[in-house]
Design an enzyme around this catalytic site. Structure first.
Site, PDB file in Angstrom:
ATOM      1  N   ASP A  26      37.741   6.859 -26.337  1.00 28.09           N
ATOM      2  CA  ASP A  26      36.997   8.101 -26.103  1.00 28.09           C
ATOM      3  C   ASP A  26      36.349   8.044 -24.711  1.00 28.09           C
ATOM      4  O   ASP A  26      35.724   7.031 -24.358  1.00 28.09           O
ATOM      5  CB  ASP A  26      35.912   8.201 -27.187  1.00 28.09           C
ATOM      6  CG  ASP A  26      35.303   9.581 -27.293  1.00 28.09           C
ATOM      7  OD1 ASP A  26      35.910  10.541 -26.789  1.00 28.09           O
ATOM      8  OD2 ASP A  26      34.218   9.702 -27.900  1.00 28.09           O
ATOM      9  N   ASP A  80      38.780  10.841 -18.976  1.00 31.07           N
ATOM     10  CA  ASP A  80      37.856  11.950 -18.742  1.00 31.07           C
ATOM     11  C   ASP A  80      37.623  12.088 -17.248  1.00 31.07           C
ATOM     12  O   ASP A  80      36.646  11.586 -16.703  1.00 31.07           O
ATOM     13  CB  ASP A  80      36.549  11.719 -19.500  1.00 31.07           C
ATOM     14  CG  ASP A  80      35.587  12.894 -19.322  1.00 31.07           C
ATOM     15  OD1 ASP A  80      35.908  13.801 -18.524  1.00 31.07           O
ATOM     16  OD2 ASP A  80      34.529  12.900 -19.964  1.00 31.07           O
ATOM     17  N   GLY A  93      25.692  14.762 -28.982  1.00 27.95           N
ATOM     18  CA  GLY A  93      24.392  14.419 -29.560  1.00 27.95           C
ATOM     19  C   GLY A  93      23.888  15.459 -30.547  1.00 27.95           C
ATOM     20  O   GLY A  93      24.575  16.442 -30.866  1.00 27.95           O
ATOM     21  N   SER A 147      31.306  18.202 -31.378  1.00 35.68           N
ATOM     22  CA  SER A 147      31.490  19.151 -32.484  1.00 35.68           C
ATOM     23  C   SER A 147      30.848  18.726 -33.792  1.00 35.68           C
ATOM     24  O   SER A 147      31.287  19.128 -34.868  1.00 35.68           O
ATOM     25  CB  SER A 147      32.979  19.440 -32.671  1.00 35.68           C
ATOM     26  OG  SER A 147      33.438  20.162 -31.549  1.00 35.68           O
ATOM     27  N   SER A 148      29.811  17.914 -33.694  1.00 40.09           N
ATOM     28  CA  SER A 148      29.049  17.630 -34.909  1.00 40.09           C
ATOM     29  C   SER A 148      28.324  18.897 -35.346  1.00 40.09           C
ATOM     30  O   SER A 148      27.911  19.710 -34.510  1.00 40.09           O
ATOM     31  CB  SER A 148      28.032  16.508 -34.662  1.00 40.09           C
ATOM     32  OG  SER A 148      28.661  15.247 -34.824  1.00 40.09           O
ATOM     33  N   ASN A 161      36.016  16.437 -32.262  1.00 40.47           N
ATOM     34  CA  ASN A 161      35.303  15.155 -32.146  1.00 40.47           C
ATOM     35  C   ASN A 161      33.948  15.166 -32.851  1.00 40.47           C
ATOM     36  O   ASN A 161      33.098  16.013 -32.565  1.00 40.47           O
ATOM     37  CB  ASN A 161      35.075  14.835 -30.671  1.00 40.47           C
ATOM     38  CG  ASN A 161      36.343  14.440 -29.960  1.00 40.47           C
ATOM     39  OD1 ASN A 161      37.438  14.744 -30.423  1.00 40.47           O
ATOM     40  ND2 ASN A 161      36.214  13.761 -28.845  1.00 40.47           N
TER      41      ASN A 161
HETATM   42  P1  13P Z   1      29.039  14.800 -31.285  1.00 35.58           P
HETATM   43  O1  13P Z   1      27.931  14.131 -30.536  1.00 35.58           O
HETATM   44  O2  13P Z   1      28.794  16.246 -31.448  1.00 35.58           O
HETATM   45  O3  13P Z   1      29.331  14.123 -32.565  1.00 35.58           O
HETATM   46  O4  13P Z   1      30.343  14.692 -30.363  1.00 35.58           O
HETATM   47  C1  13P Z   1      31.103  13.498 -30.350  1.00 35.58           C
HETATM   48  C2  13P Z   1      32.115  13.503 -29.264  1.00 35.58           C
HETATM   49  O5  13P Z   1      32.416  14.493 -28.618  1.00 35.58           O
HETATM   50  C3  13P Z   1      32.789  12.217 -29.008  1.00 35.58           C
HETATM   51  O6  13P Z   1      33.671  12.296 -27.936  1.00 35.58           O
HETATM   52  O1  G3H Z   2      31.171  10.945 -26.428  1.00 40.92           O
HETATM   53  C1  G3H Z   2      30.216  10.594 -27.064  1.00 40.92           C
HETATM   54  C2  G3H Z   2      30.370   9.827 -28.304  1.00 40.92           C
HETATM   55  O2  G3H Z   2      29.490  10.352 -29.250  1.00 40.92           O
HETATM   56  C3  G3H Z   2      30.171   8.369 -28.072  1.00 40.92           C
HETATM   57  O3  G3H Z   2      28.846   8.081 -27.866  1.00 40.92           O
HETATM   58  O4  G3H Z   2      28.855   6.652 -25.816  1.00 40.92           O
HETATM   59  O5  G3H Z   2      26.942   6.619 -27.440  1.00 40.92           O
HETATM   60  O6  G3H Z   2      29.136   5.600 -28.042  1.00 40.92           O
HETATM   61  P1  G3H Z   2      28.420   6.659 -27.247  1.00 40.92           P
HETATM   62 ZN    ZN Z   3      33.057  13.613 -26.389  1.00 43.20          ZN
END
Ligand code: 13P
Ligand code: G3H
Ligand code: ZN
Length: 337
Positions: free
Chosen positions: A83, A105, A187, A224-225, A265
């Site tokens: 990611d 990215d 977040g 997308s949480s 995501n």
């Molecule tokens: P959230 O913070 O909305 O769960 O997004 C996660 C994300 O985009 C990870 O790449």
């Molecule tokens: O892209 C963001 C994801 O939620 C990953 O978060 O970098 O804190 O592991 P993180």
């Molecule tokens: Zn992301």
């Protein structure tokens, strides 16, 4: 098997018009929740590790946790995905570790904050594709910057994905999937007011326009949480102090899926589920000290969320629809592409 490429999972999702959740993983309990939930509802899995996750858990530990998922669930198609790779080097590290998919990215510079210009994004993303595709590995790119549109948290509408740039970006980079910026942010603090169809917090018009211009493109929605309000209430009831905040509603994600979003995501919702569970447990059981008690309960809480997402995004029931392709098969696919 079946470690599969993310490309195959998304191609199959496109054929039937559903979306697949991408879940971030940092530890064993999370990976178990993602997998046992997938097994129960028969969904393919996209399991992702961020740079932060690789640092926190240590690359070797995390890779072996992911390997354990493949060994324990040999029939479920699983893509292991990096990611938000911010450099060619980090993508290379993930490829060397055996990931079947990486995100370059290139929307941001190496610091992960400063926007990168269009041509330089094409150049760096293309470099990663040149390394990944000959090995059968999928590449996700990103155009535009995440951030809210009009709540003052994010970058404003001018940093969102410009649909007019998408075709050129995809043709020049040959990415398999593209993260689009439509007003979501990472977040828990996405929106201060509750999104509703009449409040223009998400630029769904951008998704629809891109789909019209590039109907075969697999779009990805980051940030997308859904920030379930019952989890925020539980955290605050048991000593937390999370201010009023809202996430991306499931109906908005479903609208996106109808218009070509294939990967969604989700990370924050699993973090909220863990925190809500542990806060409640600690408060109600001050005499307990066995981490297996509250980590086990938090695993159950995460499983509930992942099963809901597999079901609501539509990937449930599709794990066994197709013959998994190996990365070797995918090499041939790209040679003929
Ligand atoms: P959230 O913070 O909305 O769960 O997004 C996660 C994300 O985009 C990870 O790449
Ligand atoms: O892209 C963001 C994801 O939620 C990953 O978060 O970098 O804190 O592991 P993180
Ligand atoms: Zn992301």
């Amino acid at each position: 098997m079946p470690l599969v490429s993310m490309r195959q999972i998304l191609d199959e999702a496109a054929k039937k018009g559903y979306g697949v959740p991408h879940f971030n993983v940092n530890n064993m309990e999370q990976s178990q929740a993602i997998m046992s939930g997938a097994e129960e509802v028969e969904s393919p899995v996209i399991m992702a590790a961020s740079k932060g996750a690789l640092e926190y858990s240590d690359i070797i530990f995390l890779r072996n946790i992911m390997n354990a998922c493949i060994e324990k669930y040999p029939k479920i198609p699983i893509a292991l995905h990096l990611d938000h790779g911010t450099s060619v080097e980090i993508c290379q590290t993930a490829i060397d570790l055996g990931f079947s998919s990486v995100m370059m990215d290139g929307s941001l510079q190496k610091d992960g904050k400063t926007p990168r210009d269009f041509d330089s994004n094409i150049e760096i993303t293309r470099k990663v594709v040149n390394i990944a595709h000959p090995l059968g590995i999928t590449v996700e790119g990103e155009l535009g910057c995440l951030g809210g549109i009009e709540d003052g948290i994010g970058s404003g509408r001018e940093k969102l994905t410009d649909p007019g740039q998408v075709k050129e970006f995809v043709e020049k980079t040959k990415v398999d999937a593209l993260a689009v910026a439509i007003g979501t942010s990472h977040g828990a603090y996405k929106f201060k007011i509750k999104p509703s169809p009449d409040k223009n917090l998400l630029a769904m018009d951008i998704i629809r326009k891109i789909h019209e211009l590039c109907p075969d493109l697999h779009m990805v929605m980051h940030g997308s949480s859904s920030v379930p309000q019952e989890l925020i209430a539980q955290i605050n009831k048991y000593g937390g102090a999370i201010p009023e905040t809202y996430g991306v509603p499931l109906w908005a994600i479903q609208e996106g899926i109808k218009a070509g979003v294939r990967k969604v995501n989700v990370d924050t919702d699993l973090r909220l589920a863990v925190t809500a569970t542990i806060r409640k447990f600690m408060k109600e059981n001050p005499e307990q000290f066995d981490p297996r008690k509250y980590l086990g309960l938090s695993r159950d809480a995460m499983k509930k969320i992942v099963m809901e997402r597999y079901t609501k995004f539509g990937s449930a029931g599709h794990a066994f629809d197709y013959e998994p392709m190996s990365l070797n098969d995918m090499k041939k696919f790209y040679e003929n592409d």
